[in-house]
Design a protein around this motif. Structure first.
Motif, PDB file in Angstrom:
ATOM      1  N   CYS A 148      19.435  61.768  64.935  1.00  0.00           N
ATOM      2  CA  CYS A 148      18.742  60.512  64.615  1.00  0.00           C
ATOM      3  C   CYS A 148      17.628  60.783  63.594  1.00  0.00           C
TER       4      CYS A 148
ATOM      5  N   CYS B 181      17.680  60.815  59.562  1.00  0.00           N
ATOM      6  CA  CYS B 181      17.460  59.601  58.765  1.00  0.00           C
ATOM      7  C   CYS B 181      16.148  58.902  59.109  1.00  0.00           C
ATOM      8  N   HIS B 182      15.626  59.131  60.323  1.00  0.00           N
ATOM      9  CA  HIS B 182      14.417  58.421  60.769  1.00  0.00           C
ATOM     10  C   HIS B 182      13.237  59.356  60.952  1.00  0.00           C
TER      11      HIS B 182
HETATM   12  C1  HEC Z   1      22.769  58.363  58.627  1.00  0.00           C
HETATM   13  C2  HEC Z   1      21.467  57.829  58.858  1.00  0.00           C
HETATM   14  C3  HEC Z   1      21.087  57.341  60.227  1.00  0.00           C
HETATM   15  C4  HEC Z   1      21.215  57.974  61.440  1.00  0.00           C
HETATM   16  C5  HEC Z   1      21.831  59.333  61.719  1.00  0.00           C
HETATM   17  C6  HEC Z   1      20.625  57.091  62.422  1.00  0.00           C
HETATM   18  N1  HEC Z   1      20.160  55.953  61.819  1.00  0.00           N
HETATM   19 FE1  HEC Z   1      19.151  54.433  62.692  1.00  0.00          FE
HETATM   20  N2  HEC Z   1      19.172  53.382  60.946  1.00  0.00           N
HETATM   21  C7  HEC Z   1      19.598  53.875  59.733  1.00  0.00           C
HETATM   22  C8  HEC Z   1      19.414  52.875  58.715  1.00  0.00           C
HETATM   23  C9  HEC Z   1      19.769  53.022  57.235  1.00  0.00           C
HETATM   24  C10 HEC Z   1      18.838  51.756  59.362  1.00  0.00           C
HETATM   25  C11 HEC Z   1      18.399  50.448  58.722  1.00  0.00           C
HETATM   26  C12 HEC Z   1      19.408  49.386  58.784  1.00  0.00           C
HETATM   27  C13 HEC Z   1      18.903  48.126  58.104  1.00  0.00           C
HETATM   28  O1  HEC Z   1      17.769  48.123  57.610  1.00  0.00           O
HETATM   29  O2  HEC Z   1      19.652  47.195  58.094  1.00  0.00           O
HETATM   30  C14 HEC Z   1      18.695  52.117  60.759  1.00  0.00           C
HETATM   31  C15 HEC Z   1      18.163  51.273  61.743  1.00  0.00           C
HETATM   32  C16 HEC Z   1      17.847  51.676  63.036  1.00  0.00           C
HETATM   33  C17 HEC Z   1      17.144  50.881  64.016  1.00  0.00           C
HETATM   34  C18 HEC Z   1      16.607  49.469  63.811  1.00  0.00           C
HETATM   35  C19 HEC Z   1      17.563  48.438  64.267  1.00  0.00           C
HETATM   36  C20 HEC Z   1      18.611  48.150  63.266  1.00  0.00           C
HETATM   37  O3  HEC Z   1      19.794  48.195  63.645  1.00  0.00           O
HETATM   38  O4  HEC Z   1      18.273  47.903  62.098  1.00  0.00           O
HETATM   39  C21 HEC Z   1      17.032  51.641  65.143  1.00  0.00           C
HETATM   40  C22 HEC Z   1      16.372  51.242  66.446  1.00  0.00           C
HETATM   41  C23 HEC Z   1      17.667  52.915  64.873  1.00  0.00           C
HETATM   42  N3  HEC Z   1      18.154  52.911  63.594  1.00  0.00           N
HETATM   43  C24 HEC Z   1      17.720  53.946  65.780  1.00  0.00           C
HETATM   44  C25 HEC Z   1      18.508  55.097  65.604  1.00  0.00           C
HETATM   45  C26 HEC Z   1      18.775  56.070  66.653  1.00  0.00           C
HETATM   46  C27 HEC Z   1      18.225  56.028  68.053  1.00  0.00           C
HETATM   47  C28 HEC Z   1      19.602  57.014  66.093  1.00  0.00           C
HETATM   48  C29 HEC Z   1      20.270  58.175  66.788  1.00  0.00           C
HETATM   49  C30 HEC Z   1      21.089  57.819  67.957  1.00  0.00           C
HETATM   50  C31 HEC Z   1      19.804  56.640  64.694  1.00  0.00           C
HETATM   51  N4  HEC Z   1      19.136  55.473  64.453  1.00  0.00           N
HETATM   52  C32 HEC Z   1      20.554  57.379  63.784  1.00  0.00           C
HETATM   53  C33 HEC Z   1      20.126  55.130  59.502  1.00  0.00           C
HETATM   54  C34 HEC Z   1      20.429  56.057  60.476  1.00  0.00           C
END
Ligand code: HEC
Ligand code: HEC
Ligand code: HEC
Ligand code: HEC
Length: 216
Positions: free
Chosen positions: A182, A185-186
């Motif tokens: 996670c 990217c975050h």
């Molecule tokens: C490959 C990159 C990537 C990974 C790995 C990733 N995310 Fe994200 N995540 C993003 C992106 C890009 C957005 C923004 C989406 C948007 O702005 O519409 C996002 C949005 C979110 C959001 C905000 C809600 C939403 O859907 O916009 C949450 C909460 C989140 N991620 C949690 C997690 C968690 C917990 C994990 C691991 C289980 C994870 N992410 C893994 C790229 C990633």
């Protein structure tokens, strides 16, 4: 500190007003005012920022630094697809499981420290759930041999991450023990997240986050 200040009857009103103004403004490059600044939430009895996630003593026995939040015991359905080259057969690693301890929705937000009786759960768009098939794959090894096998991924050991203020590679800056997680990217603390994004390590305009790793 903030609580002490507010509780102190001798604090002049003007100081209180300033405290409220500044605590509600999202300060760039800090957890203060970010989505993970939990001070204002009713479920966070401590009124502290770090405490729902970290504590200096009696931490949970996990790889995460001084972890304080109750862990999830869920079994996850992992992403897979016929075109995936990586081995995605394993359950989430510890470093992603700590995110899922709130974001899978099975453990109450206020279950940190000794509290186990919480009733408030994450909901809405921030709820990731235990079925990860509709999320970008995580917790698999991303190395140069995967890049060669796939043919449309950059070598993580040589491609620069391009994260602000860093001259490190994808491997150095975005992988955890060589794995995609996670936090690839975050940025959970918002210290290096691109402003105005969902705590993303890099602004994704023009899909620049995706194109860091994917050679498309
Ligand atoms: C490959 C990159 C990537 C990974 C790995 C990733 N995310 Fe994200 N995540 C993003 C992106 C890009 C957005 C923004 C989406 C948007 O702005 O519409 C996002 C949005 C979110 C959001 C905000 C809600 C939403 O859907 O916009 C949450 C909460 C989140 N991620 C949690 C997690 C968690 C917990 C994990 C691991 C289980 C994870 N992410 C893994 C790229 C990633
Ligand atoms: C929402 C949960 C959450 C909150 C709140 C939080 N952290 Fe973290 N922290 C994490 C996670 C997850 C990691 C593991 C590394 C990563 O994923 O980036 C971490 C890692 C760390 C580390 C070690 C690695 C690093 O980034 O330096 C330190 C130090 C740290 N946190 C300090 C703090 C302090 C101080 C606060 C309060 C001001 C705080 N954290 C608030 C989740 C949190
Ligand atoms: C202690 C519980 C907790 C932990 C642990 C936690 N989160 Fe969150 N997270 C939340 C809550 C609650 C919100 C929603 C805050 C709001 O907007 O009301 C949130 C929001 C987010 C968002 C949306 C940000 C935005 O600006 O809208 C992202 C992305 C995210 N979390 C990613 C992560 C990742 C990645 C980790 C692990 C590295 C993590 N979280 C760990 C509780 C947690
Ligand atoms: C830190 C590196 C990294 C980032 C950033 C990243 N990815 Fe990935 N992504 C990977 C790797 C590695 C795989 C595994 C590819 C494989 O094994 O075939 C993957 C897998 C995927 C897959 C599944 C491919 C399949 O065959 O099923 C899709 C789709 C994808 N990524 C899209 C995105 C999008 C969209 C973004 C931006 C929001 C993004 N990725 C950001 C590294 C990354």
């Amino acid at each position: 500190m903030l609580t002490n200040l507010i509780m102190n009857k001798k604090t002049p009103a003007v100081v209180l007003i300033l405290v409220f103004i500044f605590s509600s403004v999202a300060l760039a490059g800090t957890i203060v005012g970010s989505a993970h600044d939990f001070r204002g939430y009713l479920w966070n009895e401590s009124g502290e920022i770090c405490k729902p996630c970290h504590t200096p003593h009696n931490t949970k026995p996990l790889p995460a630094p001084l972890w304080n939040h109750e862990m999830s015991i869920a079994t996850y359905t992992m992403y897979d697809s016929p075109t995936m080259d990586a081995d995605v057969s394993s359950q989430p690693s510890g470093i992603s499981k700590i995110c899922l301890s709130c974001h899978d929705g099975t453990v109450a937000l206020e279950n940190y420290g000794d509290i186990t009786s919480g009733t408030i759960y994450l909901f809405g768009e921030n709820l990731i759930g235990t079925d990860l098939r509709n999320d970008h794959p995580i917790s698999f090894v991303y190395d140069d041999s995967l890049a060669i096998k796939d043919g449309e991924l950059y070598d993580p050991s040589t491609k620069l991450s391009g994260l602000v203020g860093s001259s490190g590679t994808i491997h150095d800056d975005m992988l955890f023990q060589g794995k995609m997680e996670c936090s690839s990217c975050h940025d959970v603390h918002n210290t290096r997240a691109a402003p105005g994004t969902k705590l993303l390590v890099k602004d994704n305009s023009g899909s620049s986050l995706c194109l860091t790793c994917h050679d498309k």
